[in-house]
Design a protein around this motif. Structure first.
Motif, PDB file in Angstrom:
ATOM      1  N   VAL A 255       0.776  -1.265  -0.098  1.00 28.95           N
ATOM      2  CA  VAL A 255      -0.066  -0.040   0.081  1.00 28.95           C
ATOM      3  C   VAL A 255       0.888   1.210   0.056  1.00 28.95           C
ATOM      4  CG1 VAL A 255      -1.869   1.221   1.069  1.00 28.95           C
ATOM      5  CG2 VAL A 255      -1.694  -1.201   1.365  1.00 28.95           C
ATOM      6  N   CYS A 256       0.724   2.011  -1.133  1.00 21.59           N
ATOM      7  CA  CYS A 256       1.499   3.128  -1.127  1.00 21.59           C
ATOM      8  C   CYS A 256       0.729   4.404  -1.104  1.00 21.59           C
ATOM      9  CB  CYS A 256       2.180   2.958  -2.529  1.00 21.59           C
ATOM     10  SG  CYS A 256       3.139   4.581  -3.127  1.00 21.59           S
ATOM     11  N   HIS A 257       1.615   5.726  -0.782  1.00 18.83           N
ATOM     12  CA  HIS A 257       0.791   6.815  -0.516  1.00 18.83           C
ATOM     13  C   HIS A 257      -0.073   7.240  -1.623  1.00 18.83           C
ATOM     14  CE1 HIS A 257       0.990   8.916   3.375  1.00 18.83           C
ATOM     15  NE2 HIS A 257       1.742   8.152   3.656  1.00 18.83           N
ATOM     16  N   SER A 258       0.788   7.028  -2.942  1.00 19.53           N
ATOM     17  CA  SER A 258       0.031   7.116  -4.238  1.00 19.53           C
ATOM     18  C   SER A 258      -1.446   6.674  -4.452  1.00 19.53           C
ATOM     19  CB  SER A 258       0.681   6.734  -5.360  1.00 19.53           C
ATOM     20  OG  SER A 258       2.148   7.191  -5.236  1.00 19.53           O
ATOM     21  N   ASP A 259      -1.730   5.496  -3.728  1.00 17.76           N
ATOM     22  CA  ASP A 259      -3.071   4.594  -3.890  1.00 17.76           C
ATOM     23  C   ASP A 259      -3.936   5.603  -3.148  1.00 17.76           C
ATOM     24  OD1 ASP A 259      -1.333   2.703  -4.591  1.00 17.76           O
ATOM     25  OD2 ASP A 259      -1.508   1.316  -2.891  1.00 17.76           O
TER      26      ASP A 259
ATOM     27  N   GLY B 117       5.448  -3.682 -10.804  1.00 21.55           N
ATOM     28  CA  GLY B 117       5.499  -2.371 -10.148  1.00 21.55           C
ATOM     29  C   GLY B 117       4.455  -1.344 -10.756  1.00 21.55           C
ATOM     30  N   CYS B 118       4.992  -0.124 -10.902  1.00 20.82           N
ATOM     31  CA  CYS B 118       4.125   0.981 -11.147  1.00 20.82           C
ATOM     32  C   CYS B 118       3.712   1.111 -12.355  1.00 20.82           C
ATOM     33  CB  CYS B 118       4.790   2.214 -10.751  1.00 20.82           C
ATOM     34  SG  CYS B 118       5.339   2.334  -8.904  1.00 20.82           S
ATOM     35  N   MET B 119       4.299   0.590 -13.475  1.00 19.27           N
ATOM     36  CA  MET B 119       3.929   0.508 -14.897  1.00 19.27           C
ATOM     37  C   MET B 119       3.780  -0.835 -15.538  1.00 19.27           C
ATOM     38  SD  MET B 119       7.443   2.576 -16.229  1.00 19.27           S
ATOM     39  CE  MET B 119       8.517   1.500 -15.635  1.00 19.27           C
TER      40      MET B 119
ATOM     41  N   TYR C 138       7.087  -0.282   8.232  1.00 14.96           N
ATOM     42  CA  TYR C 138       7.104   1.045   7.567  1.00 14.96           C
ATOM     43  C   TYR C 138       6.004   1.096   6.291  1.00 14.96           C
ATOM     44  CZ  TYR C 138      10.442   2.905  10.639  1.00 14.96           C
ATOM     45  OH  TYR C 138      11.480   3.325  11.767  1.00 14.96           O
ATOM     46  N   ARG C 139       5.409  -0.083   6.041  1.00 14.88           N
ATOM     47  CA  ARG C 139       4.556  -0.450   5.114  1.00 14.88           C
ATOM     48  C   ARG C 139       3.641  -1.457   5.341  1.00 14.88           C
ATOM     49  NH1 ARG C 139       5.174   3.489   0.705  1.00 14.88           N
ATOM     50  NH2 ARG C 139       5.046   2.582  -1.167  1.00 14.88           N
ATOM     51  N   PHE C 140       2.112  -0.891   4.752  1.00 20.62           N
ATOM     52  CA  PHE C 140       1.236  -2.105   4.762  1.00 20.62           C
ATOM     53  C   PHE C 140       1.289  -2.816   3.601  1.00 20.62           C
ATOM     54  CE2 PHE C 140      -0.955   1.139   7.720  1.00 20.62           C
ATOM     55  CZ  PHE C 140      -1.048   0.439   8.645  1.00 20.62           C
TER      56      PHE C 140
ATOM     57  N   LEU D  26       8.825  -3.013  -5.176  1.00 17.25           N
ATOM     58  CA  LEU D  26       8.211  -2.458  -6.534  1.00 17.25           C
ATOM     59  C   LEU D  26       8.096  -1.157  -6.537  1.00 17.25           C
ATOM     60  CD1 LEU D  26       8.327  -5.019  -8.642  1.00 17.25           C
ATOM     61  CD2 LEU D  26       8.009  -5.628  -6.257  1.00 17.25           C
ATOM     62  N   CYS D  27       7.814  -0.473  -5.533  1.00 15.15           N
ATOM     63  CA  CYS D  27       7.586   1.294  -5.559  1.00 15.15           C
ATOM     64  C   CYS D  27       8.614   1.748  -4.702  1.00 15.15           C
ATOM     65  CB  CYS D  27       6.134   1.626  -5.459  1.00 15.15           C
ATOM     66  SG  CYS D  27       6.050   3.498  -5.492  1.00 15.15           S
ATOM     67  N   ALA D  28       8.354   1.759  -3.560  1.00 17.84           N
ATOM     68  CA  ALA D  28       9.440   2.302  -2.421  1.00 17.84           C
ATOM     69  C   ALA D  28      10.810   1.731  -2.593  1.00 17.84           C
ATOM     70  CB  ALA D  28       8.929   1.925  -1.061  1.00 17.84           C
TER      71      ALA D  28
ATOM     72  N   GLY E 213      -3.044  -0.036  -6.274  1.00 18.60           N
ATOM     73  CA  GLY E 213      -2.046  -1.000  -5.898  1.00 18.60           C
ATOM     74  C   GLY E 213      -0.914  -1.201  -7.100  1.00 18.60           C
ATOM     75  N   HIS E 214       0.376  -0.845  -6.914  1.00 21.69           N
ATOM     76  CA  HIS E 214       1.280  -1.222  -7.929  1.00 21.69           C
ATOM     77  C   HIS E 214       2.675  -1.794  -7.240  1.00 21.69           C
ATOM     78  CE1 HIS E 214       2.202   3.386  -7.297  1.00 21.69           C
ATOM     79  NE2 HIS E 214       2.405   2.791  -6.347  1.00 21.69           N
ATOM     80  N   GLU E 215       2.320  -2.454  -5.990  1.00 24.80           N
ATOM     81  CA  GLU E 215       3.231  -3.249  -5.396  1.00 24.80           C
ATOM     82  C   GLU E 215       2.892  -4.773  -5.418  1.00 24.80           C
ATOM     83  OE1 GLU E 215       5.276   0.331  -2.809  1.00 24.80           O
ATOM     84  OE2 GLU E 215       4.137  -1.048  -1.721  1.00 24.80           O
TER      85      GLU E 215
HETATM   86 ZN   LIG Z   1       3.972   4.043  -5.037  1.00 25.96          ZN
END
Ligand SMILES: [Zn+2]
Ligand SMILES: [Zn+2]
Length: 353
Positions: free
Chosen positions: A42-46, A90-92, A340-342, A160-162, A64-66
């Protein structure tokens, strides 16, 4: 084009909670890989996208991109993967593949716009792309990554993102032995920056506003910690760092950090505060300093990062949640209450009707 329905978690309006919805995925084409999603970070961008805080969200939105999972099916022309392989996205999920950036393996900077894993125009179905908060995803093999078998799969998802967001600038600006590197902030991005910079052989200095994070910063690999609100400490460390990775997404005084750089030092932003960050010319001119930004990494570099993490046994520190807890998780993230990440255990979606 033939499609099939899969379960997902998404939202239909900026102010609405995420809930179970159905989406369509294409059947595999010749070059496609179908992945059964096991974990999704779970990324802040989500949150920004689900809530239309970076305007342009197309609803319904499935973030969701991880993504980490196992391949269930491959198209007839797929050469790099087979059913049963572990895989990550990942993100793309695509790019134009023809522009200068794409040809140089920097698909994230595609001059015609890369195709984001969610909320981007889907070239196949003509709708928006849907992310990893779902049972399965279908992706062109050129945008699918391999996951080292030795890594904990849930904890590998945030790489995949962080992971790539911090790895790419550290590599680009040649962080390694003999370099003193500052990491500003130790949230989702910063804690990965600390681990990666340390594994690259640098002397790692965490710069944080909160003394309570000192112990954790050292556990993650920091050699030193500077408290940014302690003027004495900031003064004492002026002109000592070769490179600073700024992972803070809240407003902050960039000039105070630029003072920590040595001559020819570089400060790179990966956090994205909403408002402009004023830079005083004399924060840069004496000392020939540079101020820059960086966005994720290309596919080849993302694979390089995953392999690096496999060799050094690096993953994210995570809290595993069920998809049903996603709205609560968003609220906690906004308060900085996660170490540090969900990561969502996607098995929890299979329990939904
Ligand atoms: Zn992200
Ligand atoms: Zn391109």
């Amino acid at each position: 084009m033939n499609t099939h329905t899969v379960k997902a978690f998404g939202t239909e309006a900026p102010e609405a909670d995420l809930k179970q919805i159905s989406i369509e995925r294409r059947e595999v084409n010749a070059k496609d890989v179908e992945i059964d999603i096991l974990y999704c970070g779970v990324c802040h961008s989500d949150i920004h996208t689900a809530r239309n805080e970076w305007p342009g969200t197309i609803y319904p939105n499935v973030p969701g991109h991880e993504i980490v999972g196992r391949i269930t099916k491959v198209g007839s022309g797929v050469t790099k993967f087979k059913a049963g392989d572990l895989a990550a996205v990942g993100c793309m999920v695509d790019s134009c593949r023809e522009c200068e950036s794409c040809k140089e393996g920097l698909e994230q900077y595609c001059e015609n716009g890369m195709t984001g894993t969610y909320n981007a125009p889907d070239k196949h179905l003509g709708i928006q792309t849907f992310g990893g908060y779902s049972e399965r995803v279908v992706v062109d093999e050129d945008f699918v990554l391999r996951v080292p078998e030795n890594l904990d799969l849930a904890a590998a998802a945030p790489l995949l993102c962080a992971g790539i967001t911090t790895y790419s600038p550290l590599r680009h600006w040649k962080v390694g032995p003999g370099k003193k590197v500052g990491i500003v902030g130790i949230g989702g991005l910063g804690h990965m920056g600390v681990k990666l910079a340390k594994a690259m052989g640098a002397h790692v200095v965490v710069i944080t506003t909160s003394a309570s994070k000192t112990e954790d910063a050292k556990r993650l690999g920091a050699d030193e910690v500077i408290l940014s609100n302690d003027e004495e400490q900031m003064k004492r460390n002026a002109g000592t760092l070769h490179f600073i990775l700024d992972c803070v997404s809240a407003q902050h005084d960039i000039n105070a950090y630029l003072r920590l750089l040595k001559r020819d030092g570089q400060l790179t932003l990966v956090g994205a505060p909403e408002e402009p960050l004023p830079v005083a010319p004399f924060s840069l001119i004496p000392g020939r300093k540079s101020f820059s930004g960086s966005m994720i990494g290309g596919i080849a570099e993302t694979q390089e990062m995953l392999d690096f993490c496999g060799r050094h046994n690096i993953t994210s520190d995570i809290e595993l949640i069920a998809i049903q807890d996603i709205n609560k998780a968003y609220e906690r993230m906004l308060k900085g209450d996660v170490k540090y990440r969900f990561v969502i255990d996607m098995a929890s979606l299979k329990n939904e009707l």
